[in-house]
Design an enzyme around this catalytic site. Structure first.
Site, PDB file in Angstrom:
ATOM      1  N   ASN A 120      -7.288   0.271  11.955  1.00 31.13           N
ATOM      2  CA  ASN A 120      -8.524  -0.485  12.101  1.00 31.13           C
ATOM      3  C   ASN A 120      -8.284  -1.876  12.697  1.00 31.13           C
ATOM      4  O   ASN A 120      -7.189  -2.212  13.117  1.00 31.13           O
ATOM      5  CB  ASN A 120      -9.251  -0.577  10.756  1.00 31.13           C
ATOM      6  CG  ASN A 120     -10.756  -0.464  10.904  1.00 31.13           C
ATOM      7  OD1 ASN A 120     -11.332  -0.891  11.903  1.00 31.13           O
ATOM      8  ND2 ASN A 120     -11.405   0.117   9.912  1.00 31.13           N
ATOM      9  N   HIS A 151      15.889 -10.210  13.803  1.00 31.49           N
ATOM     10  CA  HIS A 151      16.992 -11.187  13.834  1.00 31.49           C
ATOM     11  C   HIS A 151      18.032 -10.736  12.816  1.00 31.49           C
ATOM     12  O   HIS A 151      17.741  -9.963  11.890  1.00 31.49           O
ATOM     13  CB  HIS A 151      16.491 -12.596  13.502  1.00 31.49           C
ATOM     14  CG  HIS A 151      15.769 -12.689  12.199  1.00 31.49           C
ATOM     15  ND1 HIS A 151      16.416 -12.775  10.981  1.00 31.49           N
ATOM     16  CD2 HIS A 151      14.440 -12.683  11.919  1.00 31.49           C
ATOM     17  CE1 HIS A 151      15.525 -12.847  10.009  1.00 31.49           C
ATOM     18  NE2 HIS A 151      14.315 -12.783  10.536  1.00 31.49           N
ATOM     19  N   LYS A 200       9.997  -1.476  -0.579  1.00 31.55           N
ATOM     20  CA  LYS A 200      10.716  -0.366  -1.187  1.00 31.55           C
ATOM     21  C   LYS A 200       9.866   0.901  -1.097  1.00 31.55           C
ATOM     22  O   LYS A 200       8.658   0.833  -0.904  1.00 31.55           O
ATOM     23  CB  LYS A 200      11.042  -0.673  -2.655  1.00 31.55           C
ATOM     24  CG  LYS A 200      12.028  -1.812  -2.834  1.00 31.55           C
ATOM     25  CD  LYS A 200      12.369  -2.012  -4.309  1.00 31.55           C
ATOM     26  CE  LYS A 200      13.396  -3.117  -4.483  1.00 31.55           C
ATOM     27  NZ  LYS A 200      13.738  -3.344  -5.913  1.00 31.55           N
ATOM     28  N   LYS A 217      -0.412   2.295 -10.751  1.00 31.25           N
ATOM     29  CA  LYS A 217      -1.071   3.515 -11.235  1.00 31.25           C
ATOM     30  C   LYS A 217      -0.349   4.714 -10.630  1.00 31.25           C
ATOM     31  O   LYS A 217       0.178   4.633  -9.517  1.00 31.25           O
ATOM     32  CB  LYS A 217      -2.549   3.567 -10.828  1.00 31.25           C
ATOM     33  CG  LYS A 217      -3.432   2.524 -11.490  1.00 31.25           C
ATOM     34  CD  LYS A 217      -4.883   2.676 -11.058  1.00 31.25           C
ATOM     35  CE  LYS A 217      -5.760   1.610 -11.687  1.00 31.25           C
ATOM     36  NZ  LYS A 217      -7.181   1.758 -11.258  1.00 31.25           N
TER      37      LYS A 217
END
Length: 223
Positions: A120, A151, A200, A217
């Site tokens: 979007n 970098h 992660k 959740k």
């Protein structure tokens, strides 16, 4: 009733032609040698650069750049679509870059988009190595997905990898202003909350939020 449906369909197709940047769509379709059985639509206000050896392959459906996702929301931000030397973008099914959303592929980079989804307004996807976006994945406004630090970073004098692939599963919802960084795998059905910073892996069917993003959740579904 049948006549009205046909008339409405014809009117819609004519309107689409006038909304398109027809010359750019035709030119880049020829340049990229896109097959006749798929659609490649470029809308106004796009910065497009295709370098030598770059490839765009659309398996089926429609790939559009800088389209509006509703008929009544017509603002036009600048979209960029840049395929650098020897890069490759594969679109397996319908996918839209809406209103200012952009894709950049660095030299020799590869991206696979399985389709049935969109990126979007003002979302930026920068690929320097490999990015995969699963089927039915929705990417909200102002998201950034980037598989490289751009970098060198050293720990105890040892250089870390600058780029690592990003794998985003099927039916993932990525909320507004989220940041997805290198080396991340996001499981099927996951939800990335707005403004999350994902560094992660994200398990399937979970909601993650925060900076850095953590599971808040599990066993969730979304439609």
């Amino acid at each position: 009733m049948k006549f009205n449906n046909i008339r409405n369909k014809i009117s819609k197709n004519i309107k689409k032609i006038f909304d398109l940047d027809v010359l750019s769509s035709y030119y880049y379709r020829r340049k990229l040698k896109i097959q006749n059985n798929v659609s490649f639509h470029i809308y106004p206000k796009c910065n497009i650069r295709i370098e030598n050896g770059a490839k765009l392959k659309i398996i089926k459906g429609t790939f559009s750049i800088n389209n509006s996702w509703t008929d009544w929301r017509k603002r036009r931000n600048l979209s960029e679509f840049i395929l650098c030397k020897n890069s490759e973008l594969i679109i397996e099914n319908d996918f839209g870059l809406y209103q200012g959303a952009s894709i950049y592929l660095a030299p020799n980079a590869k991206m696979l988009i399985k389709g049935q989804g969109f990126a979007n307004t003002n979302t930026i996807i920068n690929c320097f190595n490999y990015i995969e976006i699963g089927s039915g994945t929705y990417i909200s406004d102002d998201v950034r997905i980037q598989d490289s630090d751009n970098h060198a970073v050293y720990e105890n004098g040892i250089a870390k990898e600058i780029s690592k692939p990003i794998i985003i599963g099927n039916h993932v919802w990525i909320g507004k202003n989220a940041l997805i960084l290198k080396g991340v795998t996001i499981g099927d059905g996951a939800i990335i909350a707005a403004s999350s910073v994902v560094v992660k892996d994200v398990p399937a069917k979970t909601v993650v939020a925060g900076n850095p993003a953590k599971v808040i959740k599990d066993n969730v579904e979304w439609k």
